[in-house]
Design a protein around this motif. Structure first.
Motif, PDB file in Angstrom:
ATOM      1  N   GLN A   1       0.830  -1.201   0.000  1.00 16.74           N
ATOM      2  CA  GLN A   1       0.000   0.000   0.000  1.00 16.74           C
ATOM      3  C   GLN A   1       0.868   1.257   0.000  1.00 16.74           C
ATOM      4  OE1 GLN A   1      -2.695   0.074   3.292  1.00 16.74           O
ATOM      5  NE2 GLN A   1      -4.089   1.512   2.313  1.00 16.74           N
ATOM      6  N   ARG A   2       0.477   2.235  -0.792  1.00 17.02           N
ATOM      7  CA  ARG A   2       1.162   3.523  -0.787  1.00 17.02           C
ATOM      8  C   ARG A   2       0.596   4.381   0.332  1.00 17.02           C
ATOM      9  NH1 ARG A   2       0.871   7.130  -4.327  1.00 17.02           N
ATOM     10  NH2 ARG A   2       2.993   7.886  -4.045  1.00 17.02           N
ATOM     11  N   LEU A   3       1.483   5.151   0.955  1.00 19.95           N
ATOM     12  CA  LEU A   3       1.035   6.020   2.031  1.00 19.95           C
ATOM     13  C   LEU A   3       1.928   7.242   2.106  1.00 19.95           C
ATOM     14  CD1 LEU A   3       2.100   4.747   5.567  1.00 19.95           C
ATOM     15  CD2 LEU A   3       3.172   3.979   3.476  1.00 19.95           C
ATOM     16  N   ALA A   4       1.396   8.263   2.752  1.00 27.14           N
ATOM     17  CA  ALA A   4       2.166   9.457   3.082  1.00 27.14           C
ATOM     18  C   ALA A   4       2.181   9.576   4.597  1.00 27.14           C
ATOM     19  CB  ALA A   4       1.546  10.697   2.447  1.00 27.14           C
ATOM     20  N   ALA A   5       3.306  10.009   5.145  1.00 31.38           N
ATOM     21  CA  ALA A   5       3.419  10.072   6.598  1.00 31.38           C
ATOM     22  C   ALA A   5       4.369  11.188   6.997  1.00 31.38           C
ATOM     23  CB  ALA A   5       3.921   8.741   7.152  1.00 31.38           C
ATOM     24  N   GLU A   6       4.044  11.814   8.107  1.00 29.18           N
ATOM     25  CA  GLU A   6       4.977  12.757   8.715  1.00 29.18           C
ATOM     26  C   GLU A   6       5.822  11.980   9.712  1.00 29.18           C
ATOM     27  OE1 GLU A   6       4.474  16.107  11.970  1.00 29.18           O
ATOM     28  OE2 GLU A   6       3.684  16.810  10.037  1.00 29.18           O
ATOM     29  N   LEU A   7       7.095  11.839   9.404  1.00 29.93           N
ATOM     30  CA  LEU A   7       7.988  11.000  10.195  1.00 29.93           C
ATOM     31  C   LEU A   7       9.111  11.837  10.799  1.00 29.93           C
ATOM     32  CD1 LEU A   7       8.485   7.977   7.749  1.00 29.93           C
ATOM     33  CD2 LEU A   7       6.762   8.219   9.541  1.00 29.93           C
ATOM     34  N   ARG A   8       9.543  11.414  11.963  1.00 32.29           N
ATOM     35  CA  ARG A   8      10.774  11.952  12.539  1.00 32.29           C
ATOM     36  C   ARG A   8      11.884  10.965  12.191  1.00 32.29           C
ATOM     37  NH1 ARG A   8      11.984  15.726  16.421  1.00 32.29           N
ATOM     38  NH2 ARG A   8       9.758  16.009  16.860  1.00 32.29           N
ATOM     39  N   LEU A   9      12.803  11.381  11.339  1.00 29.45           N
ATOM     40  CA  LEU A   9      13.819  10.495  10.778  1.00 29.45           C
ATOM     41  C   LEU A   9      15.109  10.562  11.589  1.00 29.45           C
ATOM     42  CD1 LEU A   9      13.345  11.422   7.007  1.00 29.45           C
ATOM     43  CD2 LEU A   9      12.238   9.578   8.274  1.00 29.45           C
TER      44      LEU A   9
END
Length: 259
Positions: free
Chosen positions: A139-147
């Protein structure tokens, strides 16, 4: 013991030596050595110089070992080349079925397609806190991540988790809140995931909650619904590995059912 008694030993030693020398080797030199060894060994075999040909072939095997051990350079657009740590919007595709540790914590493997609107590559292991939307492998998704750069314990002699992640192709880890995940499509999960979901549903229908959760852990490695006291009991007893998927667990169940 003669070399003929253990014919693979010289090859194995040459290959292992190449891997050991990999940190100091260059890929172009290793490729040149391999090609030159192969060509020279062929010429010597035609000339009947088998001993010299064998020595050159072993040198070629050593070069292959070095190539196996040399770490390839990261592509220019790899996510690990970003300045980390940072918070970023990541677009990507789930590389595996999400692993749920508890009802409000799961792990995602994301094949990166873009970061903050720019094309990027690489794989991120993300830990998500909270109750996420339904997610499936592919599944494709967009996310706000702390990398973060992938790191591990720095104690000498302990398991090097960062090196383990590197072998899995993961150079960056991340954390995120579940409400910051946005699925971009809704693909049909692959057949292994569908079988697992159907199996979990069948177990939950057929057994009481605690028994069903225990069986799901034994057969499918799914520990989400395992009661806390039972989960902690397995940990304290040092047998938590029993709840991992294994052929032994399946064999035990088969023996109980068909005996």
């Amino acid at each position: 013991m003669s070399r003929l008694a253990i014919p693979a030993a010289p090859v194995a030693i040459a290959f292992a030596s190449g891997i050991a020398l990999a940190p100091w080797a260059r890929a172009d030199v290793a490729w040149t050595t391999w090609l030159a060894s192969l060509a020279s060994a062929g010429a010597l075999l035609l000339a009947g110089r088998t001993s010299w040909a064998a020595a050159l072939l072993l040198a070629g095997v050593g070069a292959i070992g070095a190539l196996r051990g040399i770490e390839p350079p990261l592509p220019p657009d790899h996510v690990a080349r970003l300045e980390l740590p940072r918070i970023a919007r990541v677009d990507g595709r789930l590389a595996a079925e999400p692993v749920r540790w508890t009802p409000d914590r799961l792990r995602l493997l994301i094949d990166v397609e873009g970061v903050d609107g720019l094309p990027r590559s690489g794989r991120i292991q993300a830990t998500v806190y909270g109750v996420p939307p339904p997610l499936a492998e592919g599944q494709r998704l967009a996310a706000e991540l702390r990398l973060y750069p992938a790191t591990g314990l720095r104690n000498p002699g302990t398991f090097d988790y960062a090196e383990h992640l590197k072998r899995e192709g993961i150079r960056v880890t991340a954390t995120a809140r579940a409400d910051r995940l946005t699925p971009l499509d809704d693909p049909v999960p692959p057949w292994p995931a569908r079988i697992k979901h159907e199996s979990l549903a069948a177990i939950s229908r057929a057994l009481p909650p605690t028994s069903g959760a225990l069986l799901a852990g034994l057969l499918l490695g799914e520990r989400t619904d395992l009661p806390h006291e039972l989960d902690e009991g397995f940990r304290l007893a040092g047998v938590y590995h029993v709840l991992a998927v294994s052929g032994f667990n399946v064999a035990l169940l088969a023996a109980a059912v068909f005996a």
